[in-house]
Design a protein around this motif. Structure first.
Motif, PDB file in Angstrom:
ATOM      1  N   VAL A  37       0.848  -1.142  -0.024  1.00 39.50           N
ATOM      2  CA  VAL A  37       0.160   0.024   0.169  1.00 39.50           C
ATOM      3  C   VAL A  37       0.844   1.342  -0.122  1.00 39.50           C
ATOM      4  CG1 VAL A  37      -1.588   1.443   1.343  1.00 39.50           C
ATOM      5  CG2 VAL A  37      -1.809  -1.221   1.210  1.00 39.50           C
ATOM      6  N   HIS A  57       4.191   1.721  -0.753  1.00 39.89           N
ATOM      7  CA  HIS A  57       4.692   1.944  -2.023  1.00 39.89           C
ATOM      8  C   HIS A  57       3.898   2.260  -3.333  1.00 39.89           C
ATOM      9  CE1 HIS A  57       7.265   1.489  -5.520  1.00 39.89           C
ATOM     10  NE2 HIS A  57       6.836   0.146  -5.892  1.00 39.89           N
ATOM     11  N   GLY A  58       2.701   1.456  -3.326  1.00 40.24           N
ATOM     12  CA  GLY A  58       2.088   1.635  -4.412  1.00 40.24           C
ATOM     13  C   GLY A  58       1.307   2.915  -4.552  1.00 40.24           C
ATOM     14  N   TYR A  59       0.958   3.526  -3.092  1.00 36.53           N
ATOM     15  CA  TYR A  59       0.118   4.755  -3.054  1.00 36.53           C
ATOM     16  C   TYR A  59       1.036   5.629  -3.552  1.00 36.53           C
ATOM     17  CZ  TYR A  59      -3.235   8.197  -1.914  1.00 36.53           C
ATOM     18  OH  TYR A  59      -4.083   9.426  -1.579  1.00 36.53           O
ATOM     19  N   SER A  68       3.866   5.706  -5.277  1.00 36.70           N
ATOM     20  CA  SER A  68       4.089   5.891  -6.667  1.00 36.70           C
ATOM     21  C   SER A  68       3.251   6.157  -7.461  1.00 36.70           C
ATOM     22  CB  SER A  68       5.063   4.596  -6.888  1.00 36.70           C
ATOM     23  OG  SER A  68       4.208   3.396  -6.651  1.00 36.70           O
ATOM     24  N   LEU A  69       2.055   5.768  -7.357  1.00 37.39           N
ATOM     25  CA  LEU A  69       0.869   6.391  -8.152  1.00 37.39           C
ATOM     26  C   LEU A  69       0.732   7.796  -8.110  1.00 37.39           C
ATOM     27  CD1 LEU A  69      -1.949   3.508  -7.419  1.00 37.39           C
ATOM     28  CD2 LEU A  69      -0.348   3.839  -9.420  1.00 37.39           C
ATOM     29  N   SER A 124      -3.481   0.855  -5.014  1.00 38.00           N
ATOM     30  CA  SER A 124      -2.156   0.926  -4.567  1.00 38.00           C
ATOM     31  C   SER A 124      -1.588  -0.517  -4.090  1.00 38.00           C
ATOM     32  CB  SER A 124      -2.174   1.818  -3.119  1.00 38.00           C
ATOM     33  OG  SER A 124      -2.613   3.188  -3.576  1.00 38.00           O
ATOM     34  N   GLY A 147       1.312  -1.898  -5.912  1.00 36.68           N
ATOM     35  CA  GLY A 147       2.626  -2.007  -5.051  1.00 36.68           C
ATOM     36  C   GLY A 147       2.865  -3.450  -4.968  1.00 36.68           C
TER      37      GLY A 147
END
Lengths: 199, 199
Positions: free
Chosen positions: A148, A150-152, A154-155, B147, B151
């Motif tokens: 979450v 990292h994903g959030y 980077s998005l 995410s 991620g």
DNA sequence: GCAAATTGCCTAAATGGTTTAGGTTTTGTA
DNA sequence: TACAAAACCTAAACCATTTAGGCAATTTGC
């Protein structure tokens, strides 16, 4: 002719600045040499080429990020710790997008094992000590949180949430809150299919 | 001398293959020309340079991914839909790592708006129709899911979860399961703890 | 304070990706 | 058949990477 006074330290520091300014992928031995007003070849006595340059920026970033997290985590537990860890992560990425990108640069296993990355991972796991999740389930939770965050981030850096309501900071805060609730109320691994309600 | 029979279509198709084989960043006009046994300059009548090449691979990948998601989502709702969407995403990334990386290539706003990306985003939002979450909360949930999926998959592709137990596929399945539980039992936005006011 | 050793930065050159400007050959079609 | 368009070419400029080897500035040992 006067010397520029280069050293690996200064080089990497400036390279990290450069990364934040123009993006990690644009950090190049040439660009760095230009920044120091020096010939490209001159850097090759301090650096082992472009891969080495990027690797060192990555190591710097991992260390900075981990130090911040460690400082913010001291004395906090549970939800406070989760929020602190998450915010350090996102704030660092927003303040230093190039360094953040660097921190995701793929390191070879030995380098990675010797980096601050493992300390950072341990910190994240320590956040979970504030919740009642153990064993494999704890690993799943660690991977969920890592994904979450990292994903959030980077998005968000890619501009994914930029021009639409609600504000990205609001979503971030709410998501961390929701994750806290999830961790406090971690569902049973057994068979959650029956309509669970209370908790 | 016989002609290679190039066309933008074939070029992009091969370029996507190439991306899966050697990595998206290594996809270069030169490498593509080599693959076709043709001079580099020959490609410039079909492509508008290296950025255009990457953009087109990205568009192809977004379309493939979205088509798969749409196919799997048909007739499913709730948890089944969530699992299907998630698995399509991860499977595509694992089967086509280069294309997946391409799908994250930054597009300029107009191109992005005209891409299959918006369809993909709509599909994700449609998955949430199976849960009772509306308004801003739904947007938060969409961002959370996006995410986690992005991620997790990118950490996994970078080798983050490779050599450690439990198996990455197990974590994935468990995380999706846990997310389903979270969505079914989405916590109230009002503070469950005291001492804070919404922003 | 000076010579020697070291280091810092240099020039030069090879390799390879990107891109444009133009030319020639092939091919489909009038 | 002839011609126009498309496909592919050569040539050349530009820029990043990297290595080899050279001279000058600094540091060190005396």
């Amino acid at each position: 002719m006067p010397r520029a006074g280069l050293s690996a330290e200064r080089l990497i520091g400036e390279a990290a600045e450069l990364a934040d300014e123009v993006g990690f992928e644009q950090v190049t031995v040439s660009a760095l040499a230009r920044r120091f007003g020096v010939r490209v070849a001159s850097l090759y006595s301090h650096l082992d080429g472009s891969h080495d340059l990027r690797t060192r920026i990555a190591l710097l970033a991992l260390e900075e990020l981990t130090d911040r997290a460690a400082a913010e985590l001291a004395g906090r537990a549970g939800r406070d710790a989760l929020v602190a860890f998450a915010d350090v992560y996102r704030d660092y990425a927003r303040q230093h997008p190039g360094r953040y990108a660097a921190s995701r640069y793929r390191l070879d296993p030995e380098t990675a094992a010797a980096s601050a990355g493992v300390r950072h991972a341990r910190l994240l796991r320590s956040v979970l000590r504030g919740y009642d999740i153990t064993g494999d389930e704890q690993t799943h939770a660690v991977r969920l949180l890592g994904s979450v965050f990292h994903g959030y981030v980077s998005l968000e850096l890619e501009g994914g949430f930029s021009h639409s309501a609600p504000d990205s900071g609001r979503s971030w805060a709410r998501i961390v809150e929701v994750l806290d609730a999830l961790l406090r109320n971690w569902p049973d691994a057994a068979q959650p299919d029956a309509s669970q309600q209370g908790s």
